[in-house]
Motif scaffolding. Sequence first.
Motif, mmCIF file in Angstrom:
data_model
loop_
_atom_site.group_PDB
_atom_site.id
_atom_site.type_symbol
_atom_site.label_atom_id
_atom_site.label_comp_id
_atom_site.label_asym_id
_atom_site.label_seq_id
_atom_site.Cartn_x
_atom_site.Cartn_y
_atom_site.Cartn_z
ATOM 1 N N MET A 260 154.082 124.577 13.295
ATOM 2 C CA MET A 260 155.318 124.974 12.636
ATOM 3 C C MET A 260 155.997 123.739 12.070
ATOM 4 S SD MET A 260 156.910 127.892 15.183
ATOM 5 C CE MET A 260 156.896 126.817 16.603
ATOM 6 N N PHE A 261 156.462 123.853 10.786
ATOM 7 C CA PHE A 261 157.079 122.736 10.087
ATOM 8 C C PHE A 261 158.566 123.011 9.915
ATOM 9 C CE2 PHE A 261 152.661 122.769 9.005
ATOM 10 C CZ PHE A 261 152.291 121.431 9.008
ATOM 11 N N SER A 262 159.341 121.959 10.026
ATOM 12 C CA SER A 262 160.790 122.054 9.859
ATOM 13 C C SER A 262 161.257 120.869 9.040
ATOM 14 C CB SER A 262 161.482 122.083 11.223
ATOM 15 O OG SER A 262 162.889 122.106 11.063
ATOM 16 N N LYS B 99 164.645 118.777 7.452
ATOM 17 C CA LYS B 99 166.074 118.523 7.505
ATOM 18 C C LYS B 99 166.420 117.448 6.487
ATOM 19 C CE LYS B 99 166.385 119.742 12.409
ATOM 20 N NZ LYS B 99 166.768 119.290 13.770
ATOM 21 N N LYS B 100 167.678 117.107 6.416
ATOM 22 C CA LYS B 100 168.145 116.136 5.425
ATOM 23 C C LYS B 100 167.458 114.793 5.607
ATOM 24 C CE LYS B 100 172.368 114.277 3.409
ATOM 25 N NZ LYS B 100 173.857 114.229 3.490
ATOM 26 N N GLY B 101 167.236 114.377 6.863
ATOM 27 C CA GLY B 101 166.632 113.073 7.121
ATOM 28 C C GLY B 101 165.134 113.052 7.027
ATOM 29 N N GLY B 102 164.485 114.203 6.871
ATOM 30 C CA GLY B 102 163.033 114.243 6.809
ATOM 31 C C GLY B 102 162.527 115.541 7.370
ATOM 32 N N GLY B 103 161.386 115.494 8.069
ATOM 33 C CA GLY B 103 160.834 116.711 8.631
ATOM 34 C C GLY B 103 160.004 116.405 9.852
ATOM 35 N N HIS B 104 159.549 117.458 10.538
ATOM 36 C CA HIS B 104 158.685 117.283 11.696
ATOM 37 C C HIS B 104 157.766 118.483 11.795
ATOM 38 C CE1 HIS B 104 161.852 119.847 13.488
ATOM 39 N NE2 HIS B 104 160.842 120.334 14.178
ATOM 40 N N VAL B 105 156.685 118.311 12.588
ATOM 41 C CA VAL B 105 155.727 119.368 12.825
ATOM 42 C C VAL B 105 155.553 119.530 14.332
ATOM 43 C CG1 VAL B 105 153.813 117.736 12.596
ATOM 44 C CG2 VAL B 105 153.361 120.171 12.422
ATOM 45 N N THR B 106 155.507 120.789 14.768
ATOM 46 C CA THR B 106 155.260 121.096 16.172
ATOM 47 C C THR B 106 153.974 121.902 16.248
ATOM 48 O OG1 THR B 106 157.637 121.176 16.632
ATOM 49 C CG2 THR B 106 156.159 122.198 18.243
ATOM 50 N N SER B 107 152.956 121.317 16.924
ATOM 51 C CA SER B 107 151.671 121.992 17.085
ATOM 52 C C SER B 107 151.513 122.409 18.526
ATOM 53 C CB SER B 107 150.516 121.086 16.670
ATOM 54 O OG SER B 107 150.584 120.810 15.287
ATOM 55 N N SER B 108 151.073 123.665 18.722
ATOM 56 C CA SER B 108 150.894 124.199 20.074
ATOM 57 C C SER B 108 149.472 124.722 20.223
ATOM 58 C CB SER B 108 151.891 125.331 20.340
ATOM 59 O OG SER B 108 153.222 124.853 20.235
ATOM 60 N N VAL B 109 148.829 124.378 21.366
ATOM 61 C CA VAL B 109 147.463 124.821 21.636
ATOM 62 C C VAL B 109 147.414 125.394 23.047
ATOM 63 C CG1 VAL B 109 146.479 123.111 20.076
ATOM 64 C CG2 VAL B 109 146.737 122.570 22.509
ATOM 65 N N PRO B 110 146.476 126.274 23.340
ATOM 66 C CA PRO B 110 146.365 126.827 24.695
ATOM 67 C C PRO B 110 145.706 125.831 25.659
ATOM 68 C CG PRO B 110 144.676 127.772 23.286
ATOM 69 C CD PRO B 110 145.533 126.920 22.400
ATOM 70 N N LEU B 111 146.147 125.873 26.906
ATOM 71 C CA LEU B 111 145.535 125.084 27.980
ATOM 72 C C LEU B 111 144.710 126.047 28.821
ATOM 73 C CD1 LEU B 111 145.247 122.457 29.645
ATOM 74 C CD2 LEU B 111 147.276 123.174 30.942
ATOM 75 N N LYS C 25 155.860 115.995 16.382
ATOM 76 C CA LYS C 25 155.656 114.723 15.680
ATOM 77 C C LYS C 25 156.496 114.694 14.405
ATOM 78 C CE LYS C 25 152.111 111.765 13.608
ATOM 79 N NZ LYS C 25 152.647 110.552 14.248
ATOM 80 N N PRO C 26 157.266 113.598 14.181
ATOM 81 C CA PRO C 26 158.067 113.481 12.958
ATOM 82 C C PRO C 26 157.189 113.133 11.753
ATOM 83 C CG PRO C 26 158.312 111.504 14.257
ATOM 84 C CD PRO C 26 157.467 112.434 15.083
ATOM 85 N N MET C 27 157.668 113.499 10.543
ATOM 86 C CA MET C 27 156.971 113.164 9.292
ATOM 87 C C MET C 27 157.857 112.208 8.498
ATOM 88 S SD MET C 27 155.197 116.804 8.199
ATOM 89 C CE MET C 27 156.729 117.697 8.079
ATOM 90 N N HIS C 28 157.797 110.936 8.836
ATOM 91 C CA HIS C 28 158.670 109.947 8.224
ATOM 92 C C HIS C 28 158.372 109.766 6.731
ATOM 93 C CE1 HIS C 28 160.167 108.879 12.170
ATOM 94 N NE2 HIS C 28 158.931 108.614 12.609
#
Length: 535
Positions: free
Chosen positions: A156-158, A160-172, A187-190
């Motif tokens: 999932m990507f988000s 904002k004004k300062g940039g963006g980030h990605v959250t990846s989820s996997v099963p354990l 993880k941020p996307m600088h």
Amino acid sequence: MKKKLRISVLGLELIFGALVFGAVMCLVNSYNGYREFKNELEVIYGTVTEQFAQTAATYVDGDKIDHWLTDGADQEWVETTRRLVDITEAAEIVYVAVMKVSEDYSQRIYVFDTVNSKEVKSKVYELGYRQSLEKKTADYIEKLRDILERGESNSMFSYKKGGGHVTSSVPLYNSEGKPCAIVSVYKPMHEIKAYKKRFLKSIIIWALVVTAVFVALYALFLYMGIIRPILFVTEETSHFAEHQGELTGILKKVHGRNEIATLAKSVEKMSLDMNRYIKDLTNATAEKERLGAELNVAKKIQAEMLPRVFPPYDNHKEVELFASMEPAKEVGGDFYDFYMIDDDHFAVVVGDVSGKGVPAALFMVITKTLLKDTAAHELDPAKIFEHVNQILCEGNESGLFVTCWLGILALSTGELKFANAGHNAPLISQNGEIKYLTTKPNLMLAGMDGIPYTTHTTQLAAGDRLFIYTDGVTEATNSSNELYGENRLITVMKYAIDKSSRGVLDIVRTDIDEFVEDAPQFDDITMLEMTYLGK
């Protein structure tokens, strides 16, 4: 000057349109470029972050999840936490979290939670910390189900004004191969913010330069190729209108093979054609006026050829008669005639020549003359028709023919002998009854040489009436393409049974006019009403 200004404004509008088009294309291309860049970057970040999450999942023993949540941390849990912290800091990840979700998806329990202090200042959730999911959206819960129940990964990507980030989820997975928890990496996307500025700055500068060059070249082309030639054409057409088709020759400066050059050549040609047309029109108008005058004379001559004196004979009171003929054009092919053959025999004729106009009128004159001349020495209608038909068939290259009804009435006895050459059956009124005097008609005159004709006989009593007409009556058509018809004619005749001969024709003509209304007359209309008054 007004026309020049109008064309110049048109040119400015075209240039402005090109400028707007360039600006729009600049924005569209910039947006498409940025969107493609963002999509590619998301693919890269999503893949890399998911790989980090898969790596982090290998550090955690799935079979120990429930043990740690029940009995608390041990040495293995501490060692696993350290390894997760190492990957968090080495990969510039904000956090790595391992969470177990309740069976009803109402809350999640943290097993591991690491925070990169270099990236954010945030609280670390301790082992066993419970977080409610009741305020999460249905889409969010569905993604959790995809991970835990179907073993799917997602990112999932988000922004904002300062940039963006990605959250990846996997099963354990546990040792049985079943998902038992979720591993999430944030993880941020600088690069997004910096690249966005560089990209937009570069693309806008280049777009402005390209647009400016395009508009300048387009304006030059527009003026030389369109505006200037249109100004010439406008000036010349104005001169053309004000000086009776004369040109100044300025259109010689318009070259090329495009539509405007073609228009310029067409204007020059139009000037020549217009002058020639005016000359031809002047001659044609004079000729038309001459032909019109001649047609009027022909119409008058044709009308004068038909009997117009009613009652026809002062010394023969045995018949009352009235007739009329209205041509569809200046002259027509319908005719009627009546005359005394001798002291006791009265002939009545109604005919209809095929076609309209002058040819039909000439053929009508010939037919009418032949019928009268032949009847002067012959009292049998069939023999009269046979003789006239033979003469008309000779040299009839035009292919005209004539339908005709001829009757010869013995005034002393009321005996009526008649023959029908393809004509409409007349109406006869006897003893208060009106009906069609129907017989088997013979072929029309001038149709084929050597055709025999048949003479029929009927007896008229005092007061009997005969109505003879051409098909222009029953085939009169209204605006709905409906025919006047024989039934309507006989109905009107019943209404006019006690009227004079002139009155009958007036009533029928009025009814026809009411039926057709504004529809034009396509055929000649001829009617003849005769009443036998007896000796």
